[in-house]
Design a protein around this motif. Structure first.
Motif, mmCIF file in Angstrom:
data_model
loop_
_atom_site.group_PDB
_atom_site.id
_atom_site.type_symbol
_atom_site.label_atom_id
_atom_site.label_comp_id
_atom_site.label_asym_id
_atom_site.label_seq_id
_atom_site.Cartn_x
_atom_site.Cartn_y
_atom_site.Cartn_z
ATOM 1 N N ASN A 1 1.189 2.568 -1.361
ATOM 2 C CA ASN A 1 0.147 2.174 -2.307
ATOM 3 C C ASN A 1 -0.235 3.322 -3.228
ATOM 4 O OD1 ASN A 1 0.094 -0.363 -1.218
ATOM 5 N ND2 ASN A 1 -1.808 -0.093 -0.072
ATOM 6 N N ALA B 1 0.496 3.619 -7.170
ATOM 7 C CA ALA B 1 -0.693 3.793 -8.004
ATOM 8 C C ALA B 1 -0.500 4.931 -8.996
ATOM 9 C CB ALA B 1 -1.913 4.062 -7.132
ATOM 10 N N ALA C 1 -6.667 1.886 -5.441
ATOM 11 C CA ALA C 1 -5.875 2.727 -6.345
ATOM 12 C C ALA C 1 -4.667 1.966 -6.882
ATOM 13 C CB ALA C 1 -5.424 3.992 -5.624
ATOM 14 N N LEU C 2 -4.012 1.198 -6.003
ATOM 15 C CA LEU C 2 -2.857 0.402 -6.419
ATOM 16 C C LEU C 2 -3.267 -0.633 -7.463
ATOM 17 C CD1 LEU C 2 0.118 -0.461 -6.027
ATOM 18 C CD2 LEU C 2 -0.694 -2.022 -4.238
ATOM 19 N N GLY D 1 -3.928 1.086 -10.783
ATOM 20 C CA GLY D 1 -2.676 1.541 -11.396
ATOM 21 C C GLY D 1 -1.815 0.420 -11.937
#
Length: 640
Positions: free
Chosen positions: A157, A161, A291-292, A295
């Motif tokens: 992940n 990201a 975060a993923l 992103g």
């Protein structure tokens, strides 16, 4: 072909990356005592990250002296680096392979990102973690899949990201070659994306190693006579790994025997102990998912992620062009630079445009041949444009006929895009008028089309494309069409007859873009008859002689107030129509807009050098610089 400054940097970068990878591979297999999976991890990461991968190998993993690998790799930051190397090697390989395949299939960018994530996660979990580590960790393959799932999920992940926004913004940025796997820039973006992914995944991997959820660096030495037969290879390697990790996390008082007892499962499998709590693991997992999501999704606020590599075709956008999530692929292609690799011929300053086009007679018709193609045309001694041109000249060849002539113009399209020809201002059959999709199907690359009509008017006219004309006309497709009157007495006589065709150009970093009155499309060079001053022609006259200047607004989107020094001129024709003698007027400046034509008569009253020029000062510069008193839209009349 190297066509941008970044290309030269990338050649150097990948040359260094290749040398770095060769060194790491050679040194790993010759000198470094660690498992094969880690050897390949460092080799792949160095291939993707170039000299940064080499730096990590030397600082964190390369045995400094015989027998010193265990102590050298014991610090936690190095163990975290090893864990991240292992993660990146597997995940990045899956991501890069998926990116190349989805681009070749023409899938949109948003699907591309999803496929890349799934491929990276699958390759990292099922291949690099569970399969390649099975011989070392023991246990069954599916046991390793189950136990590796969560740390691989968290690490992947963070990895994606970091990679996703880099790929999105650079691939859908100004230089769309980054979307094409056949272009060096694609691999440059992949390399930068891997570096960003590594940086974001590293802190999480340090924590995962510290808490016993992932392995770090490992040492594998050939068995000695003393140890041979005491342990299975997988157990010995696993014990050594756990000893190094225990020391790195402050638990170095454990003996190797204690490690073996506490970490060996029922089947000799991967039974790493961890002191991480469930809330800690859940919190880290949630942050990695956040975060993923950022992103993967955030770039869609600025970029049109519905486009694919096939939609944009590797085009390069001009600096300053506004590109957002609503910008369609057609806009990008229309404003893109001419591809220098499509140039079929180059012409220096000795070549001339507006040369009279020869014809042949067939059944009473004058037959002309026009062939638009991509050429390189010199507008100044040190400036060339990658242009679209008729018959290898800018302006295109002059079609000079007589009122009442029946003419046929055969157009063969050698351009990389469709075209038509419009005969500006002429009265003719509708199907001969030229607007694409309205009076005719566009002429596709490699196809031909014939225009056949009788000229019923006389005067100053011109021809230009009427398919993607904002692009193709701006790149040089235009030419004069001069029709003499059937009755010579209808012509306004002059000692000299001079055609002036106006154009703007946008040239940056060796690339030519179609100039347009919009953000990113403003011109920085200007030409009269395909040349910028001081490379324009000089008109030679003597005092008392007259000059007919035929101003043609072949320019694409700008008005030029054309001024002649040395006294006023008389406007004798407008848009091909002769002005009656009683309605003619004197002026010294006249606005020539796109599509307009003015015939003016100027008399040489005094000797000297007199200028014809645009009265917008910026249009008499070359890239904002004056040379020999000016630039751009300037012609000298030298009167003796």
């Amino acid at each position: 072909m190297l066509i941008q400054p970044i290309d030269y940097f990338l050649v150097a970068w990948f040359a260094v990356a290749a040398v770095s990878t060769l060194y790491v591979g050679f040194d790993q297999y010759r000198n470094n005592p660690e498992p094969v999976v880690m050897k390949w991890g460092f080799i792949l990461v160095t291939l993707y990250m170039g000299p940064l991968g080499l730096l990590l190998y030397v600082l964190a993993d390369k045995e400094p002296r015989p027998g010193g690998h265990e102590d050298f790799t014991r610090p936690l930051w190095k163990q975290g680096a090893g864990s991240t190397i292992h993660c990146v090697a597997g995940d990045a390989t899956g991501i890069i392979l998926a990116a190349a395949i989805t681009a070749a299939l023409g899938l949109p960018m948003w699907i591309d990102l999803i496929v890349e994530y799934l491929a990276g996660f699958a390759f990292g979990l099922f291949i690099f973690q569970s399969l390649f580590m099975k011989s070392m960790m023991g246990g069954t393959y599916w046991e390793n899949v189950r136990k590796s799932f969560l740390p691989e999920f968290i690490s992947m992940n963070f990895m994606m990201a970091g990679m996703a926004p880099v790929m999105s913004f650079l691939m859908m940025g100004r230089d769309m070659r980054a979307m094409e796997p056949t272009e060096l820039l694609f691999w440059g973006v992949m390399s930068l994306g891997v570096i960003a992914g590594f940086a974001l995944a590293y802190p999480a991997n340090v924590w995962l190693v510290a808490r016993g959820l992932k392995h770090g660096l490992m040492t594998q030495r050939p068995p000695t006579a003393e140890t041979r037969g005491r342990e299975q290879p997988a157990e010995r390697q696993h014990a050594q790994m756990q000893l190094q990790q225990a020391d790195a996390t402050g638990q170095g008082h454990h003996s190797q025997g204690h490690d073996m007892a506490s970490h060996k499962g029922k089947g000799g499998g991967h039974q790493m102990e961890t002191d991480a709590t469930l809330p800690q693991i859940a919190a880290l997992s949630m942050v990695s998912l956040l975060a993923l999501a950022i992103g993967m999704i955030a770039p869609a606020n600025w970029l049109n992620l519905t486009l694919s590599a096939r939609d944009v075709g590797g085009v390069i956008m001009p600096h300053g062009m506004i590109m957002d999530r609503d910008t369609p692929a057609d806009t990008m292609r229309d404003m893109a630079a001419t591809d220098p690799r499509l140039v079929t011929a180059s012409y220096d300053l000795a070549a001339k445009g507006d040369r009279e086009l020869p014809f042949r007679m067939e059944n009473g018709a004058k037959v002309f041949e026009l062939r638009p193609s991509v050429i390189r045309w010199q507008i100044l001694p040190d400036v060339a444009v990658d242009a679209y041109a008729y018959n290898g000249q800018i302006p295109g060849p002059r079609i000079h006929i007589r009122q009442g002539d029946r003419i046929r113009i055969n157009v063969t399209n050698d351009l990389p895009e469709e075209t038509t020809v419009h005969w500006h201002g002429l009265i003719l059959p509708n199907q001969m008028d030229g607007p694409a999709e309205i009076t005719q199907a566009p002429i596709k690359p490699g196809q031909s089309y014939s225009y056949d009509f009788t000229a019923t008017q006389h005067g100053t006219y011109f021809y230009h494309p009427h398919a993607k004309s904002d692009r193709t006309q701006a790149l040089g497709l235009y030419g004069a069409l001069i029709i003499d009157p059937a009755n010579p007495a209808d012509e306004v006589p002059a000692d000299y007859d001079y055609v002036i065709e106006l154009q703007e150009w946008l040239v940056r970093e060796g690339l030519t873009y179609p100039s347009m009155p919009m953000e990113g499309g403003m011109p920085n060079f200007f030409t009269i008859n395909g040349r910028a001053y001081p490379s324009t022609e000089t008109i030679h006259m003597t005092v008392g002689e007259t000059l007919k200047v035929r101003f043609i607004g072949t320019n694409n989107g700008f008005i030029h107030p054309m001024h002649i020094h040395g006294g006023p001129f008389e406007v004798v024709a407008r848009d091909g129509e002769t002005v009656p003698a009683s309605a003619r007027f004197l002026a010294d400046t006249i606005n020539v807009g796109p599509g307009q034509r003015y015939d003016v008569m100027w008399k040489a009253r005094h000797p000297g050098k007199w200028l014809i020029h645009c009265h917008i000062p910026h249009h008499t510069t070359n890239n904002n610089v004056e040379e020999k008193g000016g630039g751009g839209l300037m012609v000298i009349i030298d009167v003796s």
